[in-house]
Design an enzyme around this catalytic site. Structure first.
Site, mmCIF file in Angstrom:
data_model
loop_
_atom_site.group_PDB
_atom_site.id
_atom_site.type_symbol
_atom_site.label_atom_id
_atom_site.label_comp_id
_atom_site.label_asym_id
_atom_site.label_seq_id
_atom_site.Cartn_x
_atom_site.Cartn_y
_atom_site.Cartn_z
ATOM 1 N N GLY A 7 0.813 -1.224 0.000
ATOM 2 C CA GLY A 7 0.000 0.000 0.000
ATOM 3 C C GLY A 7 0.839 1.263 0.000
ATOM 4 N N ASP A 59 -1.723 -7.340 -5.877
ATOM 5 C CA ASP A 59 -2.753 -7.412 -4.843
ATOM 6 C C ASP A 59 -2.239 -8.221 -3.648
ATOM 7 O OD1 ASP A 59 -5.106 -7.947 -3.392
ATOM 8 O OD2 ASP A 59 -6.304 -8.048 -5.225
ATOM 9 N N THR A 123 -6.169 1.039 13.045
ATOM 10 C CA THR A 123 -6.803 2.345 13.255
ATOM 11 C C THR A 123 -7.479 2.441 14.620
ATOM 12 O OG1 THR A 123 -8.682 3.698 12.503
ATOM 13 C CG2 THR A 123 -8.791 1.377 11.968
ATOM 14 N N ASP A 124 -7.591 3.660 15.123
ATOM 15 C CA ASP A 124 -8.310 3.874 16.392
ATOM 16 C C ASP A 124 -9.799 3.570 16.250
ATOM 17 O OD1 ASP A 124 -9.170 6.096 14.913
ATOM 18 O OD2 ASP A 124 -8.535 7.584 16.390
ATOM 19 N N GLU A 125 -10.278 3.482 14.988
ATOM 20 C CA GLU A 125 -11.720 3.236 14.785
ATOM 21 C C GLU A 125 -12.152 1.869 15.286
ATOM 22 O OE1 GLU A 125 -13.853 4.272 11.384
ATOM 23 O OE2 GLU A 125 -12.676 6.046 10.918
ATOM 24 N N TYR A 147 -15.995 -0.559 7.471
ATOM 25 C CA TYR A 147 -14.540 -0.339 7.403
ATOM 26 C C TYR A 147 -13.881 -0.763 8.710
ATOM 27 C CZ TYR A 147 -10.222 2.274 8.185
ATOM 28 O OH TYR A 147 -8.934 2.623 8.548
ATOM 29 N N LYS A 151 -11.287 -3.799 9.594
ATOM 30 C CA LYS A 151 -9.959 -3.573 10.201
ATOM 31 C C LYS A 151 -9.836 -4.391 11.491
ATOM 32 C CE LYS A 151 -7.105 -1.104 9.089
ATOM 33 N NZ LYS A 151 -5.944 -1.324 8.161
ATOM 34 N N TYR A 204 -21.043 16.992 7.804
ATOM 35 C CA TYR A 204 -22.045 16.003 8.205
ATOM 36 C C TYR A 204 -22.702 16.361 9.545
ATOM 37 C CZ TYR A 204 -19.782 12.748 4.847
ATOM 38 O OH TYR A 204 -19.250 12.135 3.735
HETATM 39 P P1 NAD Z 1 -5.082 5.073 1.201
HETATM 40 O O1 NAD Z 1 -6.459 4.692 0.815
HETATM 41 O O2 NAD Z 1 -4.579 6.425 0.913
HETATM 42 O O3 NAD Z 1 -4.031 4.047 0.542
HETATM 43 C C1 NAD Z 1 -4.254 2.661 0.505
HETATM 44 C C2 NAD Z 1 -3.271 2.062 -0.493
HETATM 45 O O4 NAD Z 1 -3.454 0.641 -0.506
HETATM 46 C C3 NAD Z 1 -3.477 2.544 -1.947
HETATM 47 O O5 NAD Z 1 -2.244 2.850 -2.541
HETATM 48 C C4 NAD Z 1 -4.122 1.341 -2.624
HETATM 49 O O6 NAD Z 1 -3.820 1.254 -4.016
HETATM 50 C C5 NAD Z 1 -3.497 0.199 -1.850
HETATM 51 N N1 NAD Z 1 -4.305 -1.025 -1.872
HETATM 52 C C6 NAD Z 1 -5.635 -1.147 -1.628
HETATM 53 N N2 NAD Z 1 -6.012 -2.429 -1.732
HETATM 54 C C7 NAD Z 1 -4.896 -3.134 -2.031
HETATM 55 C C8 NAD Z 1 -4.645 -4.508 -2.240
HETATM 56 N N3 NAD Z 1 -5.624 -5.418 -2.176
HETATM 57 N N4 NAD Z 1 -3.379 -4.898 -2.512
HETATM 58 C C9 NAD Z 1 -2.376 -3.985 -2.600
HETATM 59 N N5 NAD Z 1 -2.565 -2.671 -2.418
HETATM 60 C C10 NAD Z 1 -3.810 -2.253 -2.133
HETATM 61 O O7 NAD Z 1 -4.990 4.735 2.755
HETATM 62 P P2 NAD Z 1 -4.165 5.466 3.909
HETATM 63 O O8 NAD Z 1 -4.965 6.585 4.430
HETATM 64 O O9 NAD Z 1 -2.798 5.704 3.447
HETATM 65 O O10 NAD Z 1 -4.187 4.312 5.021
HETATM 66 C C11 NAD Z 1 -3.151 3.348 5.092
HETATM 67 C C12 NAD Z 1 -3.438 2.444 6.278
HETATM 68 O O11 NAD Z 1 -3.495 3.221 7.469
HETATM 69 C C13 NAD Z 1 -4.771 1.693 6.209
HETATM 70 O O12 NAD Z 1 -4.589 0.423 6.753
HETATM 71 C C14 NAD Z 1 -5.696 2.495 7.095
HETATM 72 O O13 NAD Z 1 -6.684 1.660 7.647
HETATM 73 C C15 NAD Z 1 -4.717 2.972 8.146
HETATM 74 N N6 NAD Z 1 -5.079 4.211 8.844
HETATM 75 C C16 NAD Z 1 -5.314 5.352 8.134
HETATM 76 C C17 NAD Z 1 -5.595 6.538 8.828
HETATM 77 C C18 NAD Z 1 -5.862 7.841 8.110
HETATM 78 O O14 NAD Z 1 -6.278 8.796 8.756
HETATM 79 N N7 NAD Z 1 -5.652 7.930 6.804
HETATM 80 C C19 NAD Z 1 -5.654 6.541 10.227
HETATM 81 C C20 NAD Z 1 -5.437 5.328 10.918
HETATM 82 C C21 NAD Z 1 -5.123 4.184 10.210
HETATM 83 O O1 DAU Z 2 -9.656 7.510 12.900
HETATM 84 C C1 DAU Z 2 -8.815 6.949 11.914
HETATM 85 C C2 DAU Z 2 -9.566 6.880 10.614
HETATM 86 O O2 DAU Z 2 -9.647 8.220 10.131
HETATM 87 C C3 DAU Z 2 -8.890 5.998 9.571
HETATM 88 O O3 DAU Z 2 -8.884 4.674 10.032
HETATM 89 C C4 DAU Z 2 -9.612 6.084 8.227
HETATM 90 O O4 DAU Z 2 -8.904 5.343 7.252
HETATM 91 C C5 DAU Z 2 -9.689 7.528 7.819
HETATM 92 O O5 DAU Z 2 -10.448 7.636 6.626
HETATM 93 C C6 DAU Z 2 -10.322 8.377 8.911
HETATM 94 O O6 DAU Z 2 -11.717 8.039 9.074
HETATM 95 P P1 DAU Z 2 -12.813 9.188 9.334
HETATM 96 O O7 DAU Z 2 -14.144 8.677 8.952
HETATM 97 O O8 DAU Z 2 -12.650 9.782 10.686
HETATM 98 O O9 DAU Z 2 -12.262 10.285 8.260
HETATM 99 P P2 DAU Z 2 -13.041 11.242 7.237
HETATM 100 O O10 DAU Z 2 -12.013 12.161 6.678
HETATM 101 O O11 DAU Z 2 -13.882 10.482 6.276
HETATM 102 O O12 DAU Z 2 -14.001 12.064 8.196
HETATM 103 C C7 DAU Z 2 -13.496 12.812 9.269
HETATM 104 C C8 DAU Z 2 -14.678 13.470 9.958
HETATM 105 O O13 DAU Z 2 -15.241 14.439 9.061
HETATM 106 C C9 DAU Z 2 -15.797 12.511 10.302
HETATM 107 O O14 DAU Z 2 -16.380 12.882 11.546
HETATM 108 C C10 DAU Z 2 -16.800 12.689 9.176
HETATM 109 C C11 DAU Z 2 -16.621 14.148 8.795
HETATM 110 N N1 DAU Z 2 -16.862 14.451 7.365
HETATM 111 C C12 DAU Z 2 -16.206 13.709 6.436
HETATM 112 C C13 DAU Z 2 -16.388 13.941 5.096
HETATM 113 C C14 DAU Z 2 -15.682 13.115 4.041
HETATM 114 C C15 DAU Z 2 -17.718 15.465 7.001
HETATM 115 O O15 DAU Z 2 -18.305 16.163 7.853
HETATM 116 N N2 DAU Z 2 -17.913 15.709 5.670
HETATM 117 C C16 DAU Z 2 -17.298 14.976 4.698
HETATM 118 O O16 DAU Z 2 -17.534 15.242 3.474
#
Ligand code: NAD
Ligand code: DAU
Length: 332
Positions: A7, A59, A123-125, A147, A151, A204
Site C-alpha cells: 500500500g 494485490d 486504526t483507532d476506529e 470499514y 480492520k 455532516y
Molecule cells: P489510502 O487509501 O490512501 O491508501 C491505501 C493504499 O493501498 C493505496 O495505494 C491502494 O492502491 C493500496 N491497496 C488497496 N487495496 C490493495 C490490495 N488489495 N493490494 C495492494 N494494495 C492495495 O490509505 P491510507 O490513508 O494511506 O491508510 C493506510 C493504512 O493506514 C490503512 O490500513 C488504514 O486503515 C490505516 N489508517 C489510516 C488513517 C488515516 O487517517 N488515513 C488513520 C489510521 C489508520
Molecule cells: O480515525 C482513523 C480513521 O480516520 C482511519 O482509520 C480512516 O482510514 C480515515 O479515513 C479516517 O476516518 P474518518 O471517517 O474519521 O475520516 P473522514 O475524513 O472520512 O471524516 C473525518 C470526519 O469528518 C468525520 O467525523 C466525518 C466528517 N466528514 C467527512 C467527510 C468526508 C464530514 O463532515 N464531511 C465529509 O464530506
C-alpha cells in the site's frame, strides 16, 4: 533492513516510504500496491529512480505474488487497505477482501517464509466511539461501520497468528492523519480543495463529531519506531493529541484558505457516524515517541501543499472522484 511495504502508493504509505529512505540510508524498500483509485505512483515520483526503491503492482490477496516479493525481506509493513468509511457503507466487498483476507494472505506468507516481523497498520476506529476518556490497547474492540469492522477482523486475525503460531506480528492503531498526498475524499483534503475552488464544504450532521488529528509524518516516525523497537504480539496506539470538533476544523481550513464561513454546507449525517475517537498513547510514549508537529502549523503546511500542488489533486478530482462525489453528495 530490507523491507516490503504494502500500500505504499497511498497516502500514509508514500509518506512512510519517503521517511524510510530519508532516515535509513542503508534500508531498501519494495512497494507492493494494487493501485486502486487511492493508489497513485505520482505520490512517489521523487524516489522512483532511487536504487534502494522498487515498485511492484499487485494485490496483497494474491498469495503467490506475495510470497514472491516477500521472500528474503526482514519485515513487512502492511499499509494496503480500503480506507474510506463512506465507501464502506455503499461498497463493503473490497473492504472485507483487502482488510481481512489480504491480512490473512500476508500472515500465511510470514509464517511459511519465516519472515522476522509483520507490522500491521490499523486504526483507532476499531475501538468504536468513545464518549469519555481514551481507549487503551487493552480495551475491547467495538467497531461500528464496515470499514472498522473489517480492520478489527484483520487485527484479530493477526493477533491470533501470534497467539497460536508465534507469527511475529506487531500492530499500530493511529488516529486521523492529515498531510500531503491524501486522496481528496477525506475531510481535510476535500475541504481544502473545495475551499480553494469556492465549492461548498459538506459538513455532516451537527458538525460536532470529534477526531484526534495526527500529522502524517508523526505517524510515519511512530510506525518506524514500532517496526524497530516494538514487541511481538503487542498493539501500540498512536494519537495526535489534538482533538477537535469537525466544525472547528472546518472553520480553521476556511481561515487558512482565506474563504468565508458561508461555504459551510450542513448535510445529512453519515449513517452510524462515530461521535468521538480518542486513544491513550502512553505505551508508545514509553518507547520514546511523541508528536513533533504542532497541529496549527502542520495544518498550515498542509493547506500550502494543496495550494501549491494543484497539478496533483485536480486530475484526481475530475475522474473516478467526480462520479463518487455525485453519488455521495448529490442528493444530500
Ligand atoms: P489510502 O487509501 O490512501 O491508501 C491505501 C493504499 O493501498 C493505496 O495505494 C491502494 O492502491 C493500496 N491497496 C488497496 N487495496 C490493495 C490490495 N488489495 N493490494 C495492494 N494494495 C492495495 O490509505 P491510507 O490513508 O494511506 O491508510 C493506510 C493504512 O493506514 C490503512 O490500513 C488504514 O486503515 C490505516 N489508517 C489510516 C488513517 C488515516 O487517517 N488515513 C488513520 C489510521 C489508520
Ligand atoms: O480515525 C482513523 C480513521 O480516520 C482511519 O482509520 C480512516 O482510514 C480515515 O479515513 C479516517 O476516518 P474518518 O471517517 O474519521 O475520516 P473522514 O475524513 O472520512 O471524516 C473525518 C470526519 O469528518 C468525520 O467525523 C466525518 C466528517 N466528514 C467527512 C467527510 C468526508 C464530514 O463532515 N464531511 C465529509 O464530506
Amino acid at each position: 533492513m530490507k523491507l516490503l511495504v504494502t500500500g505504499g502508493a497511498g497516502f500514509i504509505g508514500s509518506n512512510f516510504i519517503r521517511h524510510l529512505l530519508r532516515e535509513h540510508p542503508d534500508d531498501s524498500v519494495v512497494n507492493l500496491d494494487k493501485l486502486t483509485y487511492a493508489g497513485n505512483p505520482a505520490n512517489l515520483a521523487d524516489v522512483a529512480g532511487d536504487p534502494r526503491y522498487a515498485f511492484v503492482q499487485g494485490d496483497i490477496c494474491d498469495a503467490k505474488l506475495v510470497r514472491d516479493v516477500a521472500r528474503g525481506v526482514d519485515a513487512i509493513v502492511n499499509l494496503a487497505a480500503e480506507s474510506h468509511v463512506d465507501r464502506s457503507l455503499v461498497e463493503p466487498d473490497g473492504f472485507l477482501r483487502t482488510d481481512v483476507f489480504g491480512v490473512f494472505t500476508l500472515l500465511e506468507a510470514v509464517r511459511d517464509l519465516g519472515i522476522p516481523r509483520l507490522l500491521h497498520v490499523s486504526t483507532d476506529e476499531v475501538y468504536g466511539s468513545v464518549a469519555r476518556g481514551s481507549s487503551t490497547e487493552r480495551d475491547p474492540l467495538r467497531p461500528s461501520n464496515p470499514y472498522s469492522a473489517s480492520k478489527a477482523g484483520g487485527d484479530l486475525l493477526a493477533l491470533s497468528y501470534w497467539h497460536t503460531h508465534g507469527v511475529p506480528v506487531v500492530l499500530t492503531r493511529s488516529s486521523n492523519n492529515f498531510g500531503p498526498h491524501q486522496y481528496p475524499e477525506k475531510v481535510v483534503p476535500l475541504f481544502i480543495t473545495n475551499a480553494l475552488d469556492d465549492t461548498p464544504l459538506p459538513l455532516y450532521g451537527d458538525g460536532r463529531n470529534v477526531r484526534d488529528w495526527l500529522y502524517v509524518l508523526d505517524n510515519c516516525a511512530a510506525i518506524d519506531l514500532v517496526l524497530r523497537r516494538g514487541r511481538d504480539g503487542e498493539v501500540y496506539n498512536i494519537g495526535g493529541g489534538h482533538e477537535v470538533e469537525n466544525i472547528a476544523l472546518t472553520r480553521e481550513i476556511l481561515r487558512l484558505t482565506g474563504k468565508p464561513d458561508t461555504l459551510i454546507r450542513p448535510v445529512t449525517d453519515r449513517p452510524g457516524h462515530d461521535r468521538r475517537y480518542s486513544v491513550d498513547s502512553t505505551k508508545i510514549g514509553q518507547l520514546g515517541w511523541a508528536p513533533r508537529y504542532p497541529f496549527a502549523s502542520a495544518l498550515e503546511t498542509t493547506v500550502r501543499w494543496y495550494r501549491e500542488h494543484e497539478t496533483w489533486w485536480r486530475p484526481l478530482k475530475s475522474g473516478e472522484f467526480r462520479a463518487w462525489y455525485e453519488r455521495q453528495y448529490g442528493n444530500r
